[in-house]
Design a protein around this motif. Structure first.
Motif, mmCIF file in Angstrom:
data_model
loop_
_atom_site.group_PDB
_atom_site.id
_atom_site.type_symbol
_atom_site.label_atom_id
_atom_site.label_comp_id
_atom_site.label_asym_id
_atom_site.label_seq_id
_atom_site.Cartn_x
_atom_site.Cartn_y
_atom_site.Cartn_z
ATOM 1 N N SER A 115 -20.660 4.778 -4.783
ATOM 2 C CA SER A 115 -20.431 5.353 -3.459
ATOM 3 C C SER A 115 -21.106 4.485 -2.411
ATOM 4 O O SER A 115 -22.041 3.749 -2.701
ATOM 5 C CB SER A 115 -20.933 6.799 -3.386
ATOM 6 O OG SER A 115 -22.288 6.879 -3.750
ATOM 7 N N THR A 125 -17.988 7.839 4.596
ATOM 8 C CA THR A 125 -18.459 7.888 3.218
ATOM 9 C C THR A 125 -17.309 7.535 2.300
ATOM 10 O O THR A 125 -16.221 8.108 2.406
ATOM 11 C CB THR A 125 -19.004 9.293 2.877
ATOM 12 O OG1 THR A 125 -20.088 9.583 3.765
ATOM 13 C CG2 THR A 125 -19.488 9.355 1.442
ATOM 14 N N THR A 167 -15.957 7.043 -1.676
ATOM 15 C CA THR A 167 -16.122 7.398 -3.082
ATOM 16 C C THR A 167 -14.975 6.744 -3.848
ATOM 17 O O THR A 167 -14.025 6.245 -3.238
ATOM 18 C CB THR A 167 -16.123 8.927 -3.270
ATOM 19 O OG1 THR A 167 -14.904 9.457 -2.746
ATOM 20 C CG2 THR A 167 -17.308 9.586 -2.559
ATOM 21 N N ASN A 219 -11.203 5.720 -2.618
ATOM 22 C CA ASN A 219 -11.043 5.581 -1.169
ATOM 23 C C ASN A 219 -10.791 4.123 -0.808
ATOM 24 O O ASN A 219 -11.414 3.226 -1.367
ATOM 25 C CB ASN A 219 -12.293 6.041 -0.421
ATOM 26 C CG ASN A 219 -12.547 7.520 -0.497
ATOM 27 O OD1 ASN A 219 -13.697 7.923 -0.527
ATOM 28 N ND2 ASN A 219 -11.524 8.350 -0.532
ATOM 29 N N THR A 252 -25.448 1.827 -0.065
ATOM 30 C CA THR A 252 -24.753 1.910 -1.348
ATOM 31 C C THR A 252 -25.691 2.599 -2.324
ATOM 32 O O THR A 252 -26.917 2.546 -2.173
ATOM 33 C CB THR A 252 -24.326 0.533 -1.905
ATOM 34 O OG1 THR A 252 -25.483 -0.283 -2.125
ATOM 35 C CG2 THR A 252 -23.356 -0.171 -0.973
ATOM 36 N N ASP A 253 -25.137 3.248 -3.307
ATOM 37 C CA ASP A 253 -25.890 4.040 -4.275
ATOM 38 C C ASP A 253 -26.904 3.171 -5.024
ATOM 39 O O ASP A 253 -26.515 2.215 -5.697
ATOM 40 C CB ASP A 253 -24.917 4.682 -5.264
ATOM 41 C CG ASP A 253 -25.564 5.739 -6.131
ATOM 42 O OD1 ASP A 253 -26.795 5.723 -6.292
ATOM 43 O OD2 ASP A 253 -24.824 6.585 -6.663
ATOM 44 N N THR A 296 -22.046 0.013 -7.322
ATOM 45 C CA THR A 296 -20.911 0.310 -6.463
ATOM 46 C C THR A 296 -20.008 -0.904 -6.557
ATOM 47 O O THR A 296 -20.435 -2.018 -6.263
ATOM 48 C CB THR A 296 -21.370 0.569 -5.016
ATOM 49 O OG1 THR A 296 -22.205 1.734 -5.000
ATOM 50 C CG2 THR A 296 -20.192 0.781 -4.083
#
Length: 113
Positions: free
Chosen positions: A61, A74, A76, A79, A94-95, A100
Motif C-alpha cells: 500500500s 491511498t 491498494t 489501484n 509506503t508500507d 510495495t
C-alpha cells in the motif's frame, strides 16, 4: 525463447533505497518494476516527468500526493492511475511492514498534445 520471469521474485531482503528496474523498453515506452518498503519522496521533492506515467499497485500500500489536489490518494493492490507529464506528484508513504510493488509504464507525449 524468452525466459519466464515473475514480478514478485528476486526481491532484496534489506531494501535500503527504493528499487526501480526497467523490465522492458522499446521505442516510445518503458515499463518499470518499482519496489518500496517504507520509502517515500524526500521532503519538498516533487516528481514532474517529461513523459506520461501510468502506474498500478500490485502489492502493499502507498499514499500519493499531487500538488494540485488537496487530498492524498491511498493506493491498494489493483489501484491504478495515469499521471500526465509535468503533473507534480510525490510518494508520501509506503508500507514499512511489507514490500510495495508498483508497475509503471512511461509513455511519450503525442505530437498534437
Amino acid at each position: 525463447m524468452n525466459p519466464l520471469k515473475n514480478l514478485f521474485a528476486d526481491l532484496p531482503e534489506n531494501l535500503k533505497d527504493e528499487l526501480a528496474e526497467t523490465i522492458l523498453q522499446a521505442s516510445g515506452f518503458r515499463i518499470e518494476r518499482i519496489v518500496s518498503r517504507g520509502q517515500h519522496s524526500p521532503d519538498g521533492f516533487w516528481y514532474a516527468q517529461d513523459e506520461h506515467e501510468w502506474i498500478i499497485l500490485l502489492k502493499g500500500s502507498a499514499i500519493l500526493r499531487f500538488e494540485d489536489h488537496s487530498d492524498n490518494i491511498t493506493m491498494t493492490p489493483g489501484n491504478y492511475i495515469n499521471i500526465e507529464r509535468h503533473r507534480r506528484h510525490r510518494v508520501e508513504w509506503t508500507d514499512p511492514e511489507q514490500e510495495t510493488i508498483w508497475l509503471a509504464i512511461h509513455y511519450p507525449v503525442r505530437n498534437r498534445e
